[in-house]
Design an enzyme around this catalytic site. Structure first.
Site, PDB file in Angstrom:
ATOM      1  N   ASN A   9       0.858  -1.186   0.000  1.00  0.00           N
ATOM      2  CA  ASN A   9       0.000   0.000   0.000  1.00  0.00           C
ATOM      3  C   ASN A   9       0.897   1.239   0.000  1.00  0.00           C
ATOM      4  OD1 ASN A   9      -1.805   2.059   0.562  1.00  0.00           O
ATOM      5  ND2 ASN A   9      -2.205   1.408   2.676  1.00  0.00           N
ATOM      6  N   TRP A  10       0.953   1.895  -1.167  1.00  0.00           N
ATOM      7  CA  TRP A  10       1.832   3.068  -1.263  1.00  0.00           C
ATOM      8  C   TRP A  10       1.250   4.292  -0.557  1.00  0.00           C
ATOM      9  CZ3 TRP A  10       4.315   3.617  -6.843  1.00  0.00           C
ATOM     10  CH2 TRP A  10       5.225   2.570  -7.032  1.00  0.00           C
ATOM     11  N   LYS A  11      -0.023   4.243  -0.170  1.00  0.00           N
ATOM     12  CA  LYS A  11      -0.683   5.421   0.418  1.00  0.00           C
ATOM     13  C   LYS A  11      -0.514   6.601  -0.549  1.00  0.00           C
ATOM     14  CE  LYS A  11       0.079   3.304   4.839  1.00  0.00           C
ATOM     15  NZ  LYS A  11       0.234   3.435   6.288  1.00  0.00           N
ATOM     16  N   HIS A  91      -9.357   1.264   5.538  1.00  0.00           N
ATOM     17  CA  HIS A  91      -8.026   1.421   6.143  1.00  0.00           C
ATOM     18  C   HIS A  91      -8.152   2.380   7.330  1.00  0.00           C
ATOM     19  CE1 HIS A  91      -3.881   2.641   6.705  1.00  0.00           C
ATOM     20  NE2 HIS A  91      -3.534   1.531   6.071  1.00  0.00           N
ATOM     21  N   GLU A  93      -6.475   4.788   8.260  1.00  0.00           N
ATOM     22  CA  GLU A  93      -6.307   6.215   7.931  1.00  0.00           C
ATOM     23  C   GLU A  93      -7.593   6.792   7.351  1.00  0.00           C
ATOM     24  OE1 GLU A  93      -2.712   5.723   5.625  1.00  0.00           O
ATOM     25  OE2 GLU A  93      -1.691   5.113   7.459  1.00  0.00           O
ATOM     26  N   GLU A 164      -4.966  -4.980  10.846  1.00  0.00           N
ATOM     27  CA  GLU A 164      -3.924  -3.968  11.008  1.00  0.00           C
ATOM     28  C   GLU A 164      -4.136  -3.231  12.323  1.00  0.00           C
ATOM     29  OE1 GLU A 164      -2.070  -2.725   7.064  1.00  0.00           O
ATOM     30  OE2 GLU A 164      -3.836  -1.496   7.313  1.00  0.00           O
ATOM     31  N   GLY A 170       2.948   2.144  10.741  1.00  0.00           N
ATOM     32  CA  GLY A 170       3.902   3.239  10.572  1.00  0.00           C
ATOM     33  C   GLY A 170       4.671   3.596  11.834  1.00  0.00           C
ATOM     34  N   SER A 209       3.844  -2.234  10.161  1.00  0.00           N
ATOM     35  CA  SER A 209       5.304  -2.272  10.291  1.00  0.00           C
ATOM     36  C   SER A 209       5.922  -3.607   9.884  1.00  0.00           C
ATOM     37  CB  SER A 209       5.731  -1.884  11.711  1.00  0.00           C
ATOM     38  OG  SER A 209       5.336  -0.553  11.993  1.00  0.00           O
ATOM     39  N   GLY A 230       3.011  -1.062   4.182  1.00  0.00           N
ATOM     40  CA  GLY A 230       3.073   0.352   3.827  1.00  0.00           C
ATOM     41  C   GLY A 230       4.506   0.771   3.527  1.00  0.00           C
ATOM     42  N   GLY A 231       5.192   1.246   4.545  1.00  0.00           N
ATOM     43  CA  GLY A 231       6.543   1.802   4.374  1.00  0.00           C
ATOM     44  C   GLY A 231       7.491   0.935   3.554  1.00  0.00           C
TER      45      GLY A 231
HETATM   46  P1  PGA Z   1       3.191   0.241   7.536  1.00  0.00           P
HETATM   47  O1  PGA Z   1       1.705   0.495   6.970  1.00  0.00           O
HETATM   48  O2  PGA Z   1       3.688  -1.038   6.925  1.00  0.00           O
HETATM   49  O3  PGA Z   1       3.967   1.432   7.092  1.00  0.00           O
HETATM   50  O4  PGA Z   1       3.069   0.134   9.020  1.00  0.00           O
HETATM   51  C1  PGA Z   1       0.807  -0.565   6.830  1.00  0.00           C
HETATM   52  C2  PGA Z   1      -0.525  -0.073   6.317  1.00  0.00           C
HETATM   53  O5  PGA Z   1      -0.964   1.014   6.728  1.00  0.00           O
HETATM   54  O6  PGA Z   1      -1.172  -0.745   5.491  1.00  0.00           O
END
Ligand code: PGA
Length: 247
Positions: A9-11, A91, A93, A164, A170, A209, A230-231
């Site tokens: 997930n590049w966000k 998600h 966010e 998650e 993050g 993470s 994500g990251g």
């Molecule tokens: P992260 O994000 O790997 O940077 O913790 C995961 C996500 O939000 O899907």
């Protein structure tokens, strides 16, 4: 046997040069796991123009409406026209920053399932306060049931669920494989209340993470069928390595 799914997930990150770097690296790759990248919408055609068969494409959010006066929104029907295979829904966010409620998330998932062949990845997870108060299982159960109650049972087989924990996203603080496994087993049990056969087949991803160092330990657990990353999905070599670990 459930096939592993590794989703990046590049966000709201990335660039055309990152798309090119991924396409080059993944061109001749061969993984046992399904590989999925979820960039911002605009980069989908750029990925497709490179024709990387190893990478499937997803989007991060879709409207619950088919079309109309909804400025800034994207319809699942449009995503399907662009051969998008998966979409994230709910998600944390989106829930926290854009006020998406369980009901809104359910409406979006139901529309995508009923009007297209897109596979929704439903994200669920508790905050740190909720975990510390001993409410993690209740919170996840409520988020899940809001959607499972609304979905037509014939469409349930296309759903993927990502656990998650919000405190792990993050933050560099991953759930231990044991903590994740415990919640995944619980999620599978909740799904079994709706359909026993599908509860055994449904892919349950862990997110929060995930990186090169901790992925293998998570993938070994019985009910962890992949990861939502994500990251580490913005680093081409790290993401490639995690895809290899999921074989
Ligand atoms: P992260 O994000 O790997 O940077 O913790 C995961 C996500 O939000 O899907």
């Amino acid at each position: 046997m459930r096939r592993k799914l590794v989703a990046g997930n590049w966000k709201m990150n990335g660039s055309l040069s990152l798309v090119n770097a991924f396409c080059e690296r993944f061109q001749a790759a061969n993984f046992g796991a399904e590989v999925l990248l979820i960039p911002p919408y605009l980069y989908i055609p750029a990925f497709q123009s490179k024709k990387t068969d190893t990478i499937q494409l997803g989007v991060q959010n879709l409207s619950s409406f088919s079309e109309g006066a909804y400025t800034g929104e994207i319809s699942a029907l449009m995503a399907e026209e662009f051969k998008v295979v998966y979409s994230l829904f709910g998600h944390s966010e989106r829930r926290q920053l854009f006020n998406e409620t369980d009901q809104v998330v359910a409406e979006k998932v139901v529309f995508a399932l009923s009007a297209t062949q897109i596979k929704p990845i439903l994200c669920v997870g508790e905050t740190l306060e909720e975990r510390e108060a001993g409410n993690a299982f209740d919170v996840v159960s409520k988020q899940l049931k809001a959607v499972l109650d609304a979905v037509d049972s014939k469409d349930l087989g296309r759903l993927v669920i990502a656990y998650e924990p919000v405190w792990a996203i993050g933050t560099g603080k991953t759930a231990t494989p044991e903590q994740a496994q415990e919640m995944h087993a619980f999620i599978r049990q909740v799904v079994s209340e709706y359909n026993v056969a599908i509860s055994q087949e449904i892919q349950l991803l862990y997110g929060g993470s995930v990186n090169v160092a901790n992925a293998a330990g998570l993938f070994q657990k019985q009910d962890i069928d992949g990861a939502l990353i994500g990251g580490a999905s913005l680093k081409v070599n790290d993401f490639f390595e995690i895809c290899n670990l999921a074989n």
